[in-house]
Design a protein around this motif. Structure first.
Motif, PDB file in Angstrom:
ATOM      1  N   ILE A  46       0.731  -1.274  -0.018  1.00 53.80           N
ATOM      2  CA  ILE A  46       0.132   0.011   0.018  1.00 53.80           C
ATOM      3  C   ILE A  46       0.849   1.186  -0.067  1.00 53.80           C
ATOM      4  O   ILE A  46       2.006   1.283   0.965  1.00 53.80           O
ATOM      5  CB  ILE A  46      -0.867  -0.092   1.323  1.00 53.80           C
ATOM      6  N   GLY A  47       0.767   2.164  -1.084  1.00 50.37           N
ATOM      7  CA  GLY A  47       1.289   3.306  -0.914  1.00 50.37           C
ATOM      8  C   GLY A  47       2.390   3.433  -2.360  1.00 50.37           C
ATOM      9  O   GLY A  47       2.573   4.448  -2.745  1.00 50.37           O
ATOM     10  N   THR A  48       2.239   2.437  -2.914  1.00 52.61           N
ATOM     11  CA  THR A  48       3.166   2.284  -4.070  1.00 52.61           C
ATOM     12  C   THR A  48       2.149   2.581  -5.166  1.00 52.61           C
ATOM     13  O   THR A  48       0.753   2.381  -5.263  1.00 52.61           O
ATOM     14  CB  THR A  48       3.824   0.856  -4.499  1.00 52.61           C
ATOM     15  N   ARG A  71      -0.011  -0.355  -6.631  1.00 51.21           N
ATOM     16  CA  ARG A  71      -0.919  -0.896  -5.697  1.00 51.21           C
ATOM     17  C   ARG A  71      -2.188   0.118  -5.540  1.00 51.21           C
ATOM     18  O   ARG A  71      -3.114  -0.239  -5.515  1.00 51.21           O
ATOM     19  CB  ARG A  71      -0.231  -1.165  -4.234  1.00 51.21           C
ATOM     20  N   ASP A  72      -1.922   1.409  -5.470  1.00 49.54           N
ATOM     21  CA  ASP A  72      -2.886   2.580  -5.317  1.00 49.54           C
ATOM     22  C   ASP A  72      -3.897   2.323  -6.665  1.00 49.54           C
ATOM     23  O   ASP A  72      -4.934   2.645  -6.237  1.00 49.54           O
ATOM     24  CB  ASP A  72      -2.161   3.790  -5.248  1.00 49.54           C
ATOM     25  N   LYS A  73      -3.297   2.149  -7.750  1.00 42.63           N
ATOM     26  CA  LYS A  73      -4.117   2.029  -8.717  1.00 42.63           C
ATOM     27  C   LYS A  73      -5.098   0.908  -8.701  1.00 42.63           C
ATOM     28  O   LYS A  73      -6.174   0.943  -9.159  1.00 42.63           O
ATOM     29  CB  LYS A  73      -3.398   1.889 -10.068  1.00 42.63           C
ATOM     30  N   GLU A 102      -6.138  -0.427  -5.980  1.00 44.33           N
ATOM     31  CA  GLU A 102      -7.245  -0.345  -5.030  1.00 44.33           C
ATOM     32  C   GLU A 102      -8.177   0.678  -5.691  1.00 44.33           C
ATOM     33  O   GLU A 102      -9.484   0.668  -5.073  1.00 44.33           O
ATOM     34  CB  GLU A 102      -6.611   0.277  -3.672  1.00 44.33           C
ATOM     35  N   GLU A 103      -7.855   1.692  -6.235  1.00 48.22           N
ATOM     36  CA  GLU A 103      -8.848   2.621  -6.763  1.00 48.22           C
ATOM     37  C   GLU A 103      -9.765   2.045  -7.666  1.00 48.22           C
ATOM     38  O   GLU A 103     -10.971   2.385  -7.572  1.00 48.22           O
ATOM     39  CB  GLU A 103      -8.048   3.951  -7.372  1.00 48.22           C
TER      40      GLU A 103
END
Length: 98
Positions: free
Chosen positions: A19-21, A24-26, A28-29
């Motif tokens: 989380i935070g990379t 990964r953020d894409k 999760e979004e």
């Protein structure tokens, strides 16, 4: 026998980073947008409504509702509020988690 089973979070860490990379953020979004569309779809079916009927209540088009439900188009917060409250007769409940 060795257990190679990963939890969902372990799988995401391994293949998409922590989380935070960016990758990964894409992910999760994209999941959040998918989830919103799925929730609208399910609520509409529970209410026994077609996409056309929901669109008419909200003042938009069937095509737009379809795009939201199928994760083709992101929904604006103001439109989401209209869909939930005016279209589905529900209440939108948002929260911020840390």
């Amino acid at each position: 026998m060795k257990n190679n089973t990963l939890t969902l979070d372990q799988f995401k860490d391994k293949h998409y980073g922590e989380i935070g990379t960016l990758k990964r953020d894409k992910l999760e979004e994209g999941y959040e947008n998918f989830k919103i569309g799925s929730l609208i779809h399910e609520a509409r079916l529970v209410k026994g409504m077609t996409q056309e009927e929901l669109a008419q209540k909200v003042g938009t088009t069937k095509s737009y509702i379809s795009k939201i439900e199928n994760n083709i188009k992101e929904v604006r917060l103001s439109t989401l509020k209209k869909i939930v409250e005016m279209g589905l007769g529900g209440e939108l409940d948002l929260s911020i988690k840390f």
